[in-house]
Write a protein that holds these residues in place. Structure first.
Motif, PDB file in Angstrom:
ATOM      1  N   MET A   1       0.842  -1.199   0.000  1.00  9.91           N
ATOM      2  CA  MET A   1       0.000   0.000   0.000  1.00  9.91           C
ATOM      3  C   MET A   1       0.874   1.244   0.000  1.00  9.91           C
ATOM      4  SD  MET A   1      -3.297  -0.844   0.283  1.00  9.91           S
ATOM      5  CE  MET A   1      -3.436  -2.400  -0.540  1.00  9.91           C
ATOM      6  N   VAL A   2       0.488   2.232  -0.695  1.00 10.99           N
ATOM      7  CA  VAL A   2       1.300   3.438  -0.830  1.00 10.99           C
ATOM      8  C   VAL A   2       1.359   4.207   0.483  1.00 10.99           C
ATOM      9  CG1 VAL A   2       1.616   5.578  -2.084  1.00 10.99           C
ATOM     10  CG2 VAL A   2       0.749   3.572  -3.270  1.00 10.99           C
ATOM     11  N   SER A   3       0.323   4.943   0.778  1.00  8.12           N
ATOM     12  CA  SER A   3       0.375   5.711   2.024  1.00  8.12           C
ATOM     13  C   SER A   3      -0.718   5.218   2.953  1.00  8.12           C
ATOM     14  CB  SER A   3       0.176   7.193   1.739  1.00  8.12           C
ATOM     15  OG  SER A   3      -0.985   7.378   0.981  1.00  8.12           O
ATOM     16  N   ARG A   4      -0.335   5.030   4.180  1.00  6.78           N
ATOM     17  CA  ARG A   4      -1.288   4.547   5.176  1.00  6.78           C
ATOM     18  C   ARG A   4      -2.110   5.700   5.708  1.00  6.78           C
ATOM     19  NH1 ARG A   4       1.323  -0.344   5.950  1.00  6.78           N
ATOM     20  NH2 ARG A   4       1.071  -1.070   3.847  1.00  6.78           N
ATOM     21  N   VAL A   5      -3.027   5.353   6.583  1.00  7.77           N
ATOM     22  CA  VAL A   5      -3.877   6.348   7.212  1.00  7.77           C
ATOM     23  C   VAL A   5      -3.033   7.381   7.942  1.00  7.77           C
ATOM     24  CG1 VAL A   5      -5.494   6.653   9.094  1.00  7.77           C
ATOM     25  CG2 VAL A   5      -5.828   4.852   7.430  1.00  7.77           C
ATOM     26  N   SER A   6      -3.386   8.644   7.743  1.00  9.71           N
ATOM     27  CA  SER A   6      -2.600   9.705   8.347  1.00  9.71           C
ATOM     28  C   SER A   6      -3.303  10.237   9.595  1.00  9.71           C
ATOM     29  CB  SER A   6      -2.449  10.832   7.341  1.00  9.71           C
ATOM     30  OG  SER A   6      -3.717  11.151   6.820  1.00  9.71           O
ATOM     31  N   GLY A   7      -2.551  10.936  10.413  1.00 11.19           N
ATOM     32  CA  GLY A   7      -3.142  11.610  11.559  1.00 11.19           C
ATOM     33  C   GLY A   7      -3.133  10.780  12.813  1.00 11.19           C
TER      34      GLY A   7
ATOM     35  N   GLN B 110      -7.018   8.625  -3.002  1.00  9.56           N
ATOM     36  CA  GLN B 110      -7.579   7.422  -2.375  1.00  9.56           C
ATOM     37  C   GLN B 110      -7.484   6.230  -3.325  1.00  9.56           C
ATOM     38  OE1 GLN B 110      -8.087   7.196   0.623  1.00  9.56           O
ATOM     39  NE2 GLN B 110      -8.232   9.322   1.232  1.00  9.56           N
ATOM     40  N   PHE B 111      -7.680   6.502  -4.611  1.00  8.38           N
ATOM     41  CA  PHE B 111      -7.584   5.448  -5.623  1.00  8.38           C
ATOM     42  C   PHE B 111      -6.157   4.896  -5.655  1.00  8.38           C
ATOM     43  CE2 PHE B 111      -7.147   4.537 -10.335  1.00  8.38           C
ATOM     44  CZ  PHE B 111      -7.873   3.364 -10.299  1.00  8.38           C
ATOM     45  N   GLU B 112      -5.201   5.801  -5.578  1.00  5.35           N
ATOM     46  CA  GLU B 112      -3.791   5.427  -5.618  1.00  5.35           C
ATOM     47  C   GLU B 112      -3.418   4.546  -4.423  1.00  5.35           C
ATOM     48  OE1 GLU B 112      -1.469   8.998  -5.983  1.00  5.35           O
ATOM     49  OE2 GLU B 112       0.394   7.854  -5.803  1.00  5.35           O
ATOM     50  N   LYS B 113      -4.034   4.825  -3.274  1.00  4.80           N
ATOM     51  CA  LYS B 113      -3.717   4.078  -2.057  1.00  4.80           C
ATOM     52  C   LYS B 113      -3.929   2.571  -2.206  1.00  4.80           C
ATOM     53  CE  LYS B 113      -4.840   7.077   1.828  1.00  4.80           C
ATOM     54  NZ  LYS B 113      -5.838   7.216   2.904  1.00  4.80           N
ATOM     55  N   VAL B 114      -4.909   2.170  -3.007  1.00  5.95           N
ATOM     56  CA  VAL B 114      -5.213   0.744  -3.089  1.00  5.95           C
ATOM     57  C   VAL B 114      -4.327   0.024  -4.109  1.00  5.95           C
ATOM     58  CG1 VAL B 114      -7.610   1.217  -2.451  1.00  5.95           C
ATOM     59  CG2 VAL B 114      -7.038   0.857  -4.852  1.00  5.95           C
ATOM     60  N   GLU B 115      -3.377   0.744  -4.667  1.00  2.75           N
ATOM     61  CA  GLU B 115      -2.497   0.168  -5.690  1.00  2.75           C
ATOM     62  C   GLU B 115      -3.299  -0.573  -6.758  1.00  2.75           C
ATOM     63  OE1 GLU B 115       1.703  -0.709  -4.005  1.00  2.75           O
ATOM     64  OE2 GLU B 115       0.297  -1.573  -2.590  1.00  2.75           O
ATOM     65  N   TRP B 159     -17.282  12.504   2.668  1.00  3.52           N
ATOM     66  CA  TRP B 159     -17.338  13.944   2.963  1.00  3.52           C
ATOM     67  C   TRP B 159     -16.651  14.233   4.291  1.00  3.52           C
ATOM     68  CZ3 TRP B 159     -23.377  14.303   2.264  1.00  3.52           C
ATOM     69  CH2 TRP B 159     -23.688  14.117   0.919  1.00  3.52           C
ATOM     70  N   TRP B 160     -16.908  13.383   5.300  1.00  7.17           N
ATOM     71  CA  TRP B 160     -16.344  13.662   6.632  1.00  7.17           C
ATOM     72  C   TRP B 160     -14.844  13.364   6.676  1.00  7.17           C
ATOM     73  CZ3 TRP B 160     -20.367  15.910   6.453  1.00  7.17           C
ATOM     74  CH2 TRP B 160     -21.649  15.443   6.714  1.00  7.17           C
ATOM     75  N   ASN B 161     -14.404  12.298   6.025  1.00  6.24           N
ATOM     76  CA  ASN B 161     -12.990  11.905   6.112  1.00  6.24           C
ATOM     77  C   ASN B 161     -12.379  11.627   4.732  1.00  6.24           C
ATOM     78  OD1 ASN B 161     -12.192  11.686   9.054  1.00  6.24           O
ATOM     79  ND2 ASN B 161     -14.058  10.457   9.083  1.00  6.24           N
ATOM     80  N   PRO B 162     -12.348  12.640   3.867  1.00  9.88           N
ATOM     81  CA  PRO B 162     -11.850  12.405   2.500  1.00  9.88           C
ATOM     82  C   PRO B 162     -10.369  12.039   2.455  1.00  9.88           C
ATOM     83  CG  PRO B 162     -12.155  14.754   2.887  1.00  9.88           C
ATOM     84  CD  PRO B 162     -12.710  14.044   4.091  1.00  9.88           C
ATOM     85  N   ASP B 163      -9.644  12.313   3.557  1.00  9.08           N
ATOM     86  CA  ASP B 163      -8.228  11.990   3.564  1.00  9.08           C
ATOM     87  C   ASP B 163      -7.961  10.588   4.118  1.00  9.08           C
ATOM     88  OD1 ASP B 163      -9.258  12.869   5.960  1.00  9.08           O
ATOM     89  OD2 ASP B 163      -7.358  13.662   6.688  1.00  9.08           O
ATOM     90  N   LYS B 164      -8.980   9.968   4.762  1.00 12.56           N
ATOM     91  CA  LYS B 164      -8.729   8.678   5.407  1.00 12.56           C
ATOM     92  C   LYS B 164      -9.591   7.539   4.889  1.00 12.56           C
ATOM     93  CE  LYS B 164      -7.474  10.800   9.822  1.00 12.56           C
ATOM     94  NZ  LYS B 164      -8.379  11.961   9.981  1.00 12.56           N
ATOM     95  N   PHE B 165     -10.826   7.853   4.522  1.00 15.90           N
ATOM     96  CA  PHE B 165     -11.716   6.801   4.014  1.00 15.90           C
ATOM     97  C   PHE B 165     -11.491   6.667   2.507  1.00 15.90           C
ATOM     98  CE2 PHE B 165     -16.160   5.799   2.426  1.00 15.90           C
ATOM     99  CZ  PHE B 165     -16.049   4.441   2.661  1.00 15.90           C
ATOM    100  N   ILE B 166     -11.227   5.464   2.053  1.00 21.34           N
ATOM    101  CA  ILE B 166     -10.889   5.275   0.643  1.00 21.34           C
ATOM    102  C   ILE B 166     -12.070   5.581  -0.270  1.00 21.34           C
ATOM    103  CG2 ILE B 166     -10.285   3.499  -1.049  1.00 21.34           C
ATOM    104  CD1 ILE B 166      -8.316   2.407   0.990  1.00 21.34           C
ATOM    105  N   GLY B 167     -13.259   5.301   0.210  1.00 24.78           N
ATOM    106  CA  GLY B 167     -14.443   5.616  -0.585  1.00 24.78           C
ATOM    107  C   GLY B 167     -14.818   4.474  -1.507  1.00 24.78           C
ATOM    108  N   GLY B 192      -3.097  -3.436   4.604  1.00 22.93           N
ATOM    109  CA  GLY B 192      -3.213  -1.987   4.448  1.00 22.93           C
ATOM    110  C   GLY B 192      -4.629  -1.467   4.587  1.00 22.93           C
ATOM    111  N   LEU B 193      -5.589  -2.368   4.736  1.00 20.30           N
ATOM    112  CA  LEU B 193      -6.995  -1.941   4.784  1.00 20.30           C
ATOM    113  C   LEU B 193      -7.634  -2.135   6.145  1.00 20.30           C
ATOM    114  CD1 LEU B 193      -8.184  -3.479   1.385  1.00 20.30           C
ATOM    115  CD2 LEU B 193      -7.823  -1.065   1.874  1.00 20.30           C
ATOM    116  N   GLU B 194      -6.820  -2.597   7.126  1.00 14.96           N
ATOM    117  CA  GLU B 194      -7.387  -3.051   8.386  1.00 14.96           C
ATOM    118  C   GLU B 194      -7.685  -1.930   9.389  1.00 14.96           C
ATOM    119  OE1 GLU B 194      -6.232  -7.164  10.640  1.00 14.96           O
ATOM    120  OE2 GLU B 194      -4.867  -5.492  10.684  1.00 14.96           O
ATOM    121  N   ASP B 195      -7.119  -0.754   9.142  1.00 18.39           N
ATOM    122  CA  ASP B 195      -7.284   0.360  10.098  1.00 18.39           C
ATOM    123  C   ASP B 195      -8.770   0.758  10.186  1.00 18.39           C
ATOM    124  OD1 ASP B 195      -7.853   2.918   8.339  1.00 18.39           O
ATOM    125  OD2 ASP B 195      -6.552   1.556   7.233  1.00 18.39           O
TER     126      ASP B 195
END
Ligand code: SF4
Lengths: 125, 234
Positions: A1-7, B110-115, B159-167, B192-195
């Motif tokens: 995975m590229v970048s993990r959850v931030s914050g 977010q798309f990039e995150k899932v490789e 909307w609430w977590n656009p930086d953390k939820f992959i969508g 990488g998806l378990e958080d």
């Protein structure tokens, strides 16, 4: 995975564990509630004596304690989720982390109070 | 027909506003919303929107039509307009670049995150990696996504977590590669998806399923990912 959850919102939490615990505690609470409702159904002339008798039994104390713990876990995960949904920097700007931690501290204190209080009531301390 | 369009040009406007246009629609024909936008642009060339293929393949004209996300090029005016009025806004939840054009950066991140590509650590075969028809069939309903962002921008969790939820769009692709028999990175992908945010912010309200112009079902894919995480964890 590229970048993990931030914050810092994560604090080493695991989404899968939370998710499983949330469902498991919901099942415990559902069983307990149905059990209590069932008890009310077979004890229509519900009296203090009967109520007292029910809660004097050790198995009922154990079941109730399990339900209280399940409720605490359920409430904590739920409130944590709500806080990280709505009390974000997107909504509140710079103060977000402070407000969220304050809110979560309030939740922890309240949940812990309920837990201790519940135990106290159960064992009639 | 009365068409109300969201207008915002950050270079001159302090804040966004809605601008009304009266558009003469041809008799006896049902135009697509994109055609109406073209008619408006003939009147007012300052209006900005994205478009390319005009037939629901490129995914560039995703927008919010009377409150519902969709592709303007394949949404008939009759289906979108309510009470004789068409209301056009940019996709919600993303920064507006201008008028109906949004900045898709967060969506792509977010798309990039899932490789979203095949990872395979075995030696490359001489010609190609083969796949049985059954394994190939598992990718149906997953690979067709055109990345229009209609689903992800209709999701409150995004909307609430656009930086953390992959969508939904990103997770549909995450599952597309988890389900691929030729991919060997399943374990790393799942780890990488378990958080608590990437997948588990999905509460299954299924806005994504309701709006997907390709008829795909991200909620179902997310359910499969959860199941895989559960199996891996137990
Ligand atoms: S899943 Fe559907 S709505 Fe979402 S980006 Fe892909 S095509 Fe668009």
């Amino acid at each position: 995975m590229v970048s993990r959850v931030s914050g810092a919102t994560n604090l080493g939490r695991n989404g899968l564990h939370d998710w499983v615990l949330q469902r498991f505690s919901a099942i415990v609470l559902a069983i307990y509630t149905l059990g209590l409702l069932g008890w009310f159904a077979v004890n229509p002339d519900f009296s203090y004596g009967a109520w007292r008798g029910l809660f004097d039994a050790t198995w009922m104390k154990i079941a109730t304690l399990a339900a209280i713990i399940a409720l605490c876990a359920h409430a904590w995960i739920g409130m944590w989720t709500i806080a990280t949904d709505y009390l974000t920097s997107l909504a509140l700007g710079k103060a977000a982390t402070f407000v969220r931690l304050l809110f979560q501290a309030g939740c922890v204190i309240l949940i812990f109070t309920y837990l201790v209080w519940g135990v106290q009531i159960l064992w009639g301390l | 027909m009365l068409v109300s369009v969201y207008r915002y040009n950050p270079e001159v406007d302090d804040k966004p506003h809605m601008q009304d246009y009266n558009i003469e629609l041809p008799e006896g024909r049902d135009l697509m919303v994109l055609d109406v936008l073209q008619l408006i642009k003939d009147q007012d060339p300052t209006l900005g929107y994205r478009r390319s293929c005009r037939e629901g393949v490129c995914g560039s004209d995703g927008m919010n039509m009377n409150g519902v996300n969709g592709l303007a090029c394949i949404t008939p005016v009759s289906a979108a307009a309510k009470n004789g009025k068409l209301i056009l806004r940019p996709l919600p939840g993303l920064p507006v670049v201008r008028d109906l054009v949004v900045d898709m950066t967060m969506f792509y991140q977010q798309f990039e995150k899932v490789e979203p590509y095949l990872l395979n650590n075995t030696p490359a075969p001489a010609i190609e990696r083969l796949q049985s028809p059954e394994d190939r069939a598992k990718l149906d309903g997953l690979y067709e996504c055109i990345l229009c962002a209609c689903c992800t921008t209709s999701c409150p969790s995004f909307w609430w977590n656009p930086d953390k939820f992959i969508g939904p769009a990103g997770l549909l692709q995450a599952y597309r590669f988890l389900a691929d028999s030729r991919d060997t990175a399943t374990e790393e992908r799942l780890a990488g998806l378990e958080d608590p945010f990437s997948v588990f912010r999905c509460r299954g309200i299924m806005n994504c399923v309701a709006v997907c112009p390709k008829g795909l079902n991200p909620t179902k894919a997310i359910g499969h990912i959860r199941q895989m995480l559960l199996q891996r964890g137990s």
